[in-house]
Enzyme design. Structure first.
Site, PDB file in Angstrom:
ATOM      1  N   HIS A  83     -63.100 -29.454 -15.266  1.00 51.91           N
ATOM      2  CA  HIS A  83     -64.213 -29.500 -14.315  1.00 51.91           C
ATOM      3  C   HIS A  83     -63.740 -29.475 -12.864  1.00 51.91           C
ATOM      4  O   HIS A  83     -64.551 -29.297 -11.953  1.00 51.91           O
ATOM      5  CB  HIS A  83     -65.063 -30.748 -14.567  1.00 51.91           C
ATOM      6  CG  HIS A  83     -66.533 -30.457 -14.665  1.00 51.91           C
ATOM      7  ND1 HIS A  83     -67.186 -29.614 -13.803  1.00 51.91           N
ATOM      8  CD2 HIS A  83     -67.480 -30.898 -15.531  1.00 51.91           C
ATOM      9  CE1 HIS A  83     -68.466 -29.551 -14.118  1.00 51.91           C
ATOM     10  NE2 HIS A  83     -68.673 -30.307 -15.169  1.00 51.91           N
ATOM     11  N   ASP A  94     -67.676 -25.358 -12.106  1.00 56.71           N
ATOM     12  CA  ASP A  94     -68.807 -26.104 -12.642  1.00 56.71           C
ATOM     13  C   ASP A  94     -69.373 -25.368 -13.852  1.00 56.71           C
ATOM     14  O   ASP A  94     -68.873 -24.320 -14.261  1.00 56.71           O
ATOM     15  CB  ASP A  94     -69.871 -26.295 -11.561  1.00 56.71           C
ATOM     16  CG  ASP A  94     -69.371 -27.182 -10.422  1.00 56.71           C
ATOM     17  OD1 ASP A  94     -68.621 -28.127 -10.721  1.00 56.71           O
ATOM     18  OD2 ASP A  94     -69.723 -26.904  -9.269  1.00 56.71           O
TER      19      ASP A  94
END
Length: 300
Positions: free
Chosen positions: A268, A272
């Site tokens: 992450h 995204d």
């Protein structure tokens, strides 16, 4: 002159239990009975025999569970390297997982049509690998690594595609170097060569290092899905589940189709959900509608 002690008689559930203990050399006076009123039953003797065998083999009792230790396997060699890499991945990478069910019926039909008398059809894995490479060209954030010392995300030009392979020595990841320069036939041949070498223990250090993204076909293990662990220092791994006939809605009607699941685990820090979902959707669309994508890639 002393008096000889009177032998202690232990209550057992049947003569068979007493015979079992005698044949195994188990002293019934040391066995705690779990039957009614402390009666020694068959399972008590079996547990005593197991504990005795473990002790004779030099094993001990596990401190946490109290069970006899069957075997101690040294964490060395490949197994230690795997453990170290996976532990580091879990410690350093804030990962997320996304997945999608995919209709692979048309891909299987197209693949069957690609076979010729002089060569077999490319594997499903090779076709998916081709789509993965194309997807990484469109979503380069997933073909990268994180330089924590420099505080940078390093996007890579080109793809070294790792192919996770289960072997007798454990899970290894042979790497197709320069996968972005290969068409499906070359990818198929190199994947077959590398995975065979890995399973036979012939893969070199170069074969097993330097990947930039990993494709994991866990469907060969007979499972549908998996939240895989990213192969550090890469930033993503795509999993392919088994292909199974399942009910599927096509044009409003329920029909039987060949369905698989794609799952993407990604770091992450590098992107995204929009980027991860876009890449996953690209590969899924290519599996469901392979002909237009292969034509775009100049494969046919």
């Amino acid at each position: 002159m002393g008096v000889a002690p009177t032998p202690t008689t232990v209550a057992v559930s049947s003569p068979l239990v007493r015979t079992m203990a005698r044949d195994a050399g188990v002293d019934l006076t040391t066995v705690r009975g779990t039957g009614p009123g402390g009666l020694v039953v068959r399972r008590d003797v079996e547990q005593a025999i197991t504990a005795s065998d473990a002790g004779a083999a030099g094993a001990a009792t596990d401190e946490r569970t109290g069970l006899a230790v069957r075997e101690r396997v040294p964490l060395t060699g490949v197994r230690r390297a795997i453990a170290t890499a996976l532990s580091r991945s879990r410690q350093e990478i804030p990962e997320a997982t996304t997945w999608v069910d995919v209709d692979a019926t048309t891909l299987l039909e197209l693949r069957a049509g690609l076979a010729s008398p002089d060569r077999p059809a490319p594997s499903v894995l090779a076709l998916v690998a081709r789509f993965v490479v194309a997807g990484l060209e469109r979503y380069p954030a997933l073909n990268a690594r994180v330089d924590t010392d420099g505080g940078e995300i390093v996007h890579l030009a080109g793809v070294n595609l790792g192919i996770a392979a289960q072997t007798d020595r454990g899970l290894v990841v042979p790497v197709v170097r320069g996968a972005h320069q290969m068409r499906t036939k070359a990818l198929d041949e190199e994947i077959r060569r590398l995975t065979t070498a890995a399973r036979e223990g012939r893969a070199s250090a170069t074969d097993l290092t330097g990947g930039s993204f990993t494709l994991n076909n866990y469907g060969v293990l007979g499972v549908d899905g998996s939240a895989a662990i990213i192969n550090h220092p890469e930033v993503a791994i795509l999993g392919l589940g088994r292909i199974m006939p399942r009910p599927w809605v096509v044009d409003g009607a329920v029909v039987v189709r060949s369905i698989t699941q794609l799952s993407l685990v990604f770091d992450h820090r590098v992107c995204d959900g929009g980027t991860a979902g876009g890449f996953l959707r690209f590969v899924a669309d290519a599996v469901e509608r392979p002909l237009p994508h292969l034509l775009d890639l100049a494969e046919l």
